[in-house]
Design a protein around this motif. Sequence first.
Motif, PDB file in Angstrom:
ATOM      1  N   HIS A 293       0.841  -1.195   0.000  1.00 53.52           N
ATOM      2  CA  HIS A 293       0.000   0.000   0.000  1.00 53.52           C
ATOM      3  C   HIS A 293       0.883   1.255   0.000  1.00 53.52           C
ATOM      4  O   HIS A 293       1.861   1.311   0.740  1.00 53.52           O
ATOM      5  CB  HIS A 293      -0.887  -0.021   1.239  1.00 53.52           C
ATOM      6  CG  HIS A 293      -2.079   0.861   1.128  1.00 53.52           C
ATOM      7  ND1 HIS A 293      -1.973   2.232   1.156  1.00 53.52           N
ATOM      8  CD2 HIS A 293      -3.393   0.590   0.968  1.00 53.52           C
ATOM      9  CE1 HIS A 293      -3.181   2.758   1.036  1.00 53.52           C
ATOM     10  NE2 HIS A 293      -4.064   1.780   0.919  1.00 53.52           N
ATOM     11  N   PRO A 294       0.537   2.261  -0.827  1.00 54.14           N
ATOM     12  CA  PRO A 294       1.390   3.452  -0.853  1.00 54.14           C
ATOM     13  C   PRO A 294       1.494   4.163   0.500  1.00 54.14           C
ATOM     14  O   PRO A 294       2.459   4.865   0.751  1.00 54.14           O
ATOM     15  CB  PRO A 294       0.735   4.348  -1.907  1.00 54.14           C
ATOM     16  CG  PRO A 294      -0.582   3.751  -2.205  1.00 54.14           C
ATOM     17  CD  PRO A 294      -0.538   2.316  -1.820  1.00 54.14           C
ATOM     18  N   GLN A 295       0.486   3.977   1.372  1.00 48.93           N
ATOM     19  CA  GLN A 295       0.596   4.636   2.676  1.00 48.93           C
ATOM     20  C   GLN A 295       1.819   4.153   3.445  1.00 48.93           C
ATOM     21  O   GLN A 295       2.313   4.854   4.333  1.00 48.93           O
ATOM     22  CB  GLN A 295      -0.679   4.396   3.500  1.00 48.93           C
ATOM     23  CG  GLN A 295      -0.773   3.040   4.167  1.00 48.93           C
ATOM     24  CD  GLN A 295      -0.521   3.095   5.683  1.00 48.93           C
ATOM     25  OE1 GLN A 295      -0.916   4.021   6.365  1.00 48.93           O
ATOM     26  NE2 GLN A 295       0.174   2.076   6.196  1.00 48.93           N
ATOM     27  N   LEU A 297       4.725   4.170   2.620  1.00 47.37           N
ATOM     28  CA  LEU A 297       5.828   5.107   2.438  1.00 47.37           C
ATOM     29  C   LEU A 297       5.957   6.048   3.630  1.00 47.37           C
ATOM     30  O   LEU A 297       7.052   6.500   3.962  1.00 47.37           O
ATOM     31  CB  LEU A 297       5.605   5.944   1.172  1.00 47.37           C
ATOM     32  CG  LEU A 297       5.739   5.201  -0.164  1.00 47.37           C
ATOM     33  CD1 LEU A 297       5.200   6.068  -1.286  1.00 47.37           C
ATOM     34  CD2 LEU A 297       7.198   4.860  -0.412  1.00 47.37           C
ATOM     35  N   TYR A 298       4.825   6.345   4.275  1.00 49.22           N
ATOM     36  CA  TYR A 298       4.842   7.281   5.399  1.00 49.22           C
ATOM     37  C   TYR A 298       5.179   6.580   6.713  1.00 49.22           C
ATOM     38  O   TYR A 298       5.180   7.205   7.763  1.00 49.22           O
ATOM     39  CB  TYR A 298       3.463   7.934   5.565  1.00 49.22           C
ATOM     40  CG  TYR A 298       3.014   8.792   4.395  1.00 49.22           C
ATOM     41  CD1 TYR A 298       3.573  10.035   4.167  1.00 49.22           C
ATOM     42  CD2 TYR A 298       2.014   8.358   3.542  1.00 49.22           C
ATOM     43  CE1 TYR A 298       3.144  10.827   3.119  1.00 49.22           C
ATOM     44  CE2 TYR A 298       1.575   9.138   2.494  1.00 49.22           C
ATOM     45  CZ  TYR A 298       2.140  10.375   2.282  1.00 49.22           C
ATOM     46  OH  TYR A 298       1.701  11.156   1.250  1.00 49.22           O
ATOM     47  N   TYR A 299       5.398   5.270   6.661  1.00 49.48           N
ATOM     48  CA  TYR A 299       5.606   4.523   7.913  1.00 49.48           C
ATOM     49  C   TYR A 299       6.810   3.605   7.805  1.00 49.48           C
ATOM     50  O   TYR A 299       6.728   2.401   8.020  1.00 49.48           O
ATOM     51  CB  TYR A 299       4.323   3.757   8.286  1.00 49.48           C
ATOM     52  CG  TYR A 299       3.195   4.707   8.568  1.00 49.48           C
ATOM     53  CD1 TYR A 299       3.023   5.265   9.823  1.00 49.48           C
ATOM     54  CD2 TYR A 299       2.338   5.123   7.534  1.00 49.48           C
ATOM     55  CE1 TYR A 299       2.030   6.196  10.068  1.00 49.48           C
ATOM     56  CE2 TYR A 299       1.343   6.060   7.770  1.00 49.48           C
ATOM     57  CZ  TYR A 299       1.198   6.584   9.040  1.00 49.48           C
ATOM     58  OH  TYR A 299       0.225   7.508   9.281  1.00 49.48           O
TER      59      TYR A 299
ATOM     60  N   GLN B  56       5.404  14.090  10.853  1.00 45.61           N
ATOM     61  CA  GLN B  56       6.488  13.179  10.550  1.00 45.61           C
ATOM     62  C   GLN B  56       7.717  13.989  10.162  1.00 45.61           C
ATOM     63  O   GLN B  56       7.620  15.154   9.830  1.00 45.61           O
ATOM     64  CB  GLN B  56       6.074  12.259   9.401  1.00 45.61           C
ATOM     65  CG  GLN B  56       4.747  11.587   9.664  1.00 45.61           C
ATOM     66  CD  GLN B  56       4.438  10.494   8.686  1.00 45.61           C
ATOM     67  OE1 GLN B  56       4.727  10.631   7.500  1.00 45.61           O
ATOM     68  NE2 GLN B  56       3.864   9.420   9.169  1.00 45.61           N
ATOM     69  N   PRO B 119      -4.864   6.425  -0.248  1.00 43.42           N
ATOM     70  CA  PRO B 119      -3.429   6.186  -0.489  1.00 43.42           C
ATOM     71  C   PRO B 119      -2.535   6.860   0.543  1.00 43.42           C
ATOM     72  O   PRO B 119      -1.353   6.571   0.606  1.00 43.42           O
ATOM     73  CB  PRO B 119      -3.207   6.764  -1.884  1.00 43.42           C
ATOM     74  CG  PRO B 119      -4.339   7.678  -2.141  1.00 43.42           C
ATOM     75  CD  PRO B 119      -5.494   7.204  -1.315  1.00 43.42           C
ATOM     76  N   TYR B 120      -3.100   7.770   1.342  1.00 44.31           N
ATOM     77  CA  TYR B 120      -2.274   8.569   2.249  1.00 44.31           C
ATOM     78  C   TYR B 120      -2.230   8.024   3.672  1.00 44.31           C
ATOM     79  O   TYR B 120      -1.546   8.570   4.523  1.00 44.31           O
ATOM     80  CB  TYR B 120      -2.784  10.008   2.278  1.00 44.31           C
ATOM     81  CG  TYR B 120      -2.958  10.598   0.903  1.00 44.31           C
ATOM     82  CD1 TYR B 120      -1.844  11.036   0.196  1.00 44.31           C
ATOM     83  CD2 TYR B 120      -4.200  10.674   0.293  1.00 44.31           C
ATOM     84  CE1 TYR B 120      -1.985  11.560  -1.084  1.00 44.31           C
ATOM     85  CE2 TYR B 120      -4.351  11.191  -0.980  1.00 44.31           C
ATOM     86  CZ  TYR B 120      -3.245  11.632  -1.656  1.00 44.31           C
ATOM     87  OH  TYR B 120      -3.386  12.142  -2.920  1.00 44.31           O
ATOM     88  N   GLY B 121      -2.992   6.975   3.954  1.00 44.03           N
ATOM     89  CA  GLY B 121      -3.016   6.471   5.328  1.00 44.03           C
ATOM     90  C   GLY B 121      -3.567   7.499   6.294  1.00 44.03           C
ATOM     91  O   GLY B 121      -3.064   7.659   7.398  1.00 44.03           O
TER      92      GLY B 121
END
Lengths: 303, 245
Positions: A293-295, A297-299, B56, B119-121
């Motif tokens: 999942h692209p999310q 990337l933030y984790y 972040q 897509p951004y969580g």
Amino acid sequence: MRPAWSVLLLTTLIGAGQGLFLALFGAEVFGMGGSTLFVPGAAAALALLGAGLVASFFHLGRPERAWRSAAKWRTSWLSREVIVLPAFMAVVLAWGVAHKLGEPTLALGTAGVVLALALFVCTGMIYACLPFLQEWRTPLTIVNFALLGSASGLTAAAALAAWLHAPLARPFVAAALAVGALAYLGRLAALARNTRLRPKSTLATAIGVKHPRIVQIAQGAMGGSFNTREFFHRRPREAVRAVRWALLVLVFPVPALVLLSGKYSAPVLGAAFILQYAGLLAERWYFFAEAKHPQNLYYQAIA
Amino acid sequence: MTTKQLALVIDLNVCVGCHACVTSCKGWNNDGAAGPLSDQNPYGADPTGTFFNRVQTFEVGEFPNTETVHFPKSCLHCEDPPCVPVCPTGASYKRAEDGIVLVDYDKCIGCKYCSWACPYGAREVDQEQKVMKKCTLCVDRIYDPKLPEAERKPACVLACPTSARLFGDIHDPASDASRAIREQGGYALMPEWGTHPANHYLPRRKTEKRLHPDELERHDNPLKVDGLLPRPAPDEPALDDVTSW
Ligand code: SF4
Ligand code: SF4
């Protein structure tokens, strides 16, 4: 993505149930079999579908509100699945009852076929409709759900026939081998496609800094969050590779060997079904674990 | 495009990563009418909890030429939100009147499908209420007539000590938010998915002061007497050969 047991069981069990119904109705269309097979067969299909339905409730945070999920069938494939699954179960029940009463009609079975196929499309589209889960975004997702479900259903039908209506065991085995081989090819094609995928999103597009080297220093929480729990399987690479091997071996080659053994007895064919079902669980686990999942990337880093 | 679309514009050039927006968001929304944003094990070894907004930190470049980017992340209130049509219950919706994407906590069944479709969580399941939660743009603040006009803004915007967060209608070309996007290179995250996020980010930029000669002289010369400074006579003592005692 983290493979959730509720979803693995739901998709594999209802797939087998749909396949089993399609196999039985196929036999009916060719004028083979009778109520001695079709009535217990319909019951077995219902048991598989019902077990899948029960499993799906464990996926919900608020299962007592599940009835609400039929509301948005105009836009949501999940909502459509929620409608088609019970409708299909009702038709399978009616089909079984009609055979029990000795008044079978082709119309009921045809409605069942339409709903079974629609259910494959709904289940597959739940995953294939998400554009940024690139591993799932392919017609192969739907094709494979349908073929793998049908193959396991045919294997189950062969086992049932060996027990209840011996003359049908042989044709069911042949069909299970043919559809199983197709399903295996489809799954191999999806695996090959996904190893060549290149993620469209990168850290550069994720935070909008146009630099080739960006590393995360902190993700805003140190004890994890929903985002770290739901979207990562957190299994070592070896485990993932082991599951991939299990899928490659158990989805078709091993059950095919059992089917080809020439022993048309219920325990042998039942064993083939159980092996194949285990393979399907591995297949579905890998289906989720493989999807990035692209999310994520933030984790990438805690702190 | 004429209807309102409320959004945040976050200036990465001035964000110092202080997390004031995170704590003020948690504070406001924890006490809200919709119930708490629950935490699990808050004082234990593995604290976790539900947040609408997280800051972040990323490092860009290779040592020693690196730059630290603090990056606040919350729901972007996409103009074409992929999370909304997938919701089977209609609990997730986008308001027609102001473009805010919301979750109706009383309808949500906690199936998590919408979080897969973002897509951004930006969505998180509340572990206690078992429903999906996400930024509401403080919908329970921004229209509250009991608050003074200046305070009808999301809690994070009011809390930010560097004014890195602008709030406004990005469909109104005259709003501060629109002007900032237009004039300061505002951009959207992951444009490749066509979600058209309403929230925008302003890029880091070079901050340096260039001095031109006319800034050293009194350019407009108001009394018409400014001229060159008198040079000291050659025999006079001078500090630096220019200024006389
Ligand atoms: S940021 Fe995610 S949750 Fe928010 S509107 Fe866009 S897709 Fe939906
Ligand atoms: S978790 Fe709730 S808001 Fe999200 S898709 Fe499911 S029902 Fe809709």
